[in-house]
Design an enzyme around this catalytic site. Structure first.
Site, PDB file in Angstrom:
ATOM      1  CG  ASP A  14      -1.892   0.934   1.453  1.00 42.48           C
ATOM      2  OD1 ASP A  14      -1.950   1.572   0.352  1.00 42.48           O
ATOM      3  OD2 ASP A  14      -2.700   1.505   2.098  1.00 42.48           O
ATOM      4  CG  ASP A 109      -3.297   3.923  -2.605  1.00 41.12           C
ATOM      5  OD1 ASP A 109      -3.948   2.359  -3.377  1.00 41.12           O
ATOM      6  OD2 ASP A 109      -3.722   4.176  -2.239  1.00 41.12           O
ATOM      7  CD  GLU A 110      -5.950  -1.574  -1.989  1.00 39.65           C
ATOM      8  OE1 GLU A 110      -5.160  -1.618  -1.030  1.00 39.65           O
ATOM      9  OE2 GLU A 110      -6.706  -0.452  -2.282  1.00 39.65           O
TER      10      GLU A 110
END
Length: 398
Positions: A14, A109-110
């Site tokens: 993350d 983003d993860e």
DNA sequence: TCTGGGGTCCTAGGACCC
DNA sequence: TCTGGGGTCCTAGGACCC
């Protein structure tokens, strides 16, 4: 002790304050400052992400900009640059793919990774540190990594320490590490369910898991949600990283909120047609056909209605979207209301090649038509380059 | 305080069929 | 003077996520 054959090593990776971190790389003078990504030069709208410095003042994503200024008048708000975020997404993903191709991209983003095959070669913590270091030195981004036997526990673990966190969460750690946390930290407990639980004295994950509260919680949120949470917390949920989980798009839509109320019908039609073209472009790009068209209207009281029409056969025509939207608008437009948001969407999608009716009747015409319309759209939209940012950080940022 | 944009999934009710 | 019941599809709304 024998290890279960099914036991897996899952990483959840993350990026920390992703949008803000990219903005800092682009403009190093922002580093260490209280700033947020939103829309410059307006008091309307909400923030996408806040820097760690800004968070110290209680500022978080989804917060109205005006409220954020109230908390911190010197807050710096910068415009977001979505195409840049996509580039940085590609950059850090490239590094992750060096270690495994069993990757489930959960958002910009993860991602989740199945690292089980590394167990014989490298200690999980050594491996995680190596990945963190590579992403930091090669791309300039900090990330937190959660290590666990299931996807859910890995995500919980990556949330526990930021920035550059590294947390291992085994099933036997759940009571010690998870039970003290707030129920709002559970994926799936949001701003409606959380207050309901709190009112009834269910504050921590430990409270939730206490069998004495079982009947109460089921009466509040239903048996399905209860079982969902319990199995996830106990470590009995999925440990399968599915590369294709989000590869088949279910719907494509666009919507926009206007600073001034949209008063005239012709005005609304113009805007809706513009949106229909944008939706259509993405439809063509993904090579999808659709069966359903949806119109969304939100009025001055924030009341939102959606109205849709479905076809028996798959459609690929921009003019079908135009006509359906206008038809729905004719039926449901209320001239006594003032609208603050309008939107257009298509759903019931399949890939063109998977559409039986479509193949049978229209395929020979399709490529020519598609190319012609794409060209027209490109001409129309050539000058529309302004980018609107529409993405929030993780739940913790809210 | 005044509420973005793009998605996913779930639920409930009604229509329709057998 | 009673009005099944299961399955499926569609629509609308809502919760939630990033």
């Amino acid at each position: 002790m024998l290890k279960s054959n099914n036991s897996k090593l899952i990483f959840h990776i993350d990026m920390n304050a992703f949008f803000c971190s990219v903005e800092e790389i682009r403009n190093p003078s922002l580093r260490g400052k209280a700033f947020a990504v939103g829309r410059e030069g307006t008091l309307k709208g909400v923030l996408s992400t806040a820097s760690y410095e800004a968070r110290k003042y209680g500022i978080h994503s989804a917060m109205p900009i005006i409220e954020a200024y109230h908390k911190l008048p010197s807050l710096i708000v910068v415009n977001g640059h979505y195409s840049e975020y996509k580039k940085y997404h590609e950059m850090f993903m490239k590094i992750i793919y060096r270690y495994t191709d069993k990757v489930e991209v959960a958002s910009i983003d993860e991602c989740y990774c199945d690292m089980t095959h590394w167990i014989e070669q490298k200690h999980p913590i050594v491996l995680a540190k190596e990945i963190q270091a590579a992403i930091l030195t090669e791309v300039g981004l900090k990330c937190s990594i959660g290590i666990a036997p299931t996807l859910f526990l890995a995500k919980m673990a990556s949330d526990m320490q930021k920035p550059l966190g590294l947390v291992v969460l085994r099933k036997r750690d759940v009571k010690e590490k998870l039970y003290p946390l707030s129920v709002k930290d559970i994926f799936g407990i949001g701003k409606k369910t959380y207050p309901l639980l709190i009112e009834n004295g269910i504050e921590t994950i430990g409270d939730f898991m206490d069998l004495e509260n079982k009947d109460l919680i089921i009466s509040l949120i239903g048996i399905n949600s209860y079982n969902y949470v319990v199995s996830h917390v106990q470590g009995n949920s999925s440990n399968v990283v599915d590369k294709d989980r989000y590869s088949d798009t279910q719907s494509i839509s666009t919507s926009s909120t206007y600073d001034v109320f949209l008063e005239s019908l012709s005005n609304i039609i113009d805007e809706l047609r513009q949106m229909a073209r944008s939706v259509y472009q993405r439809l063509i790009k993904g090579d999808y056909v659709f069966k359903t068209v949806t119109l969304t209207l939100r009025d001055q009281d924030f009341k939102t209605i959606t109205r849709q029409k479905s076809f028996n056969e798959y459609q690929n025509d921009l003019y079908v979207i135009y006509d359906t939207i206008e038809e729905l608008l004719d039926m449901y437009y209320d001239e006594t209301k003032r609208y603050r948001l309008i939107g257009v969407g298509v759903s019931n999608l399949v890939h063109t090649k998977d559409s039986f009716e479509y193949n049978l009747f229209n395929l020979d015409k399709f490529d020519d038509k598609k190319n012609a319309i794409t060209k027209i759209l490109n001409d129309i939209n050539k000058n529309i380059g302004s980018e609107v940012i529409s993405f929030m950080g993780d739940k913790k940022d809210k």
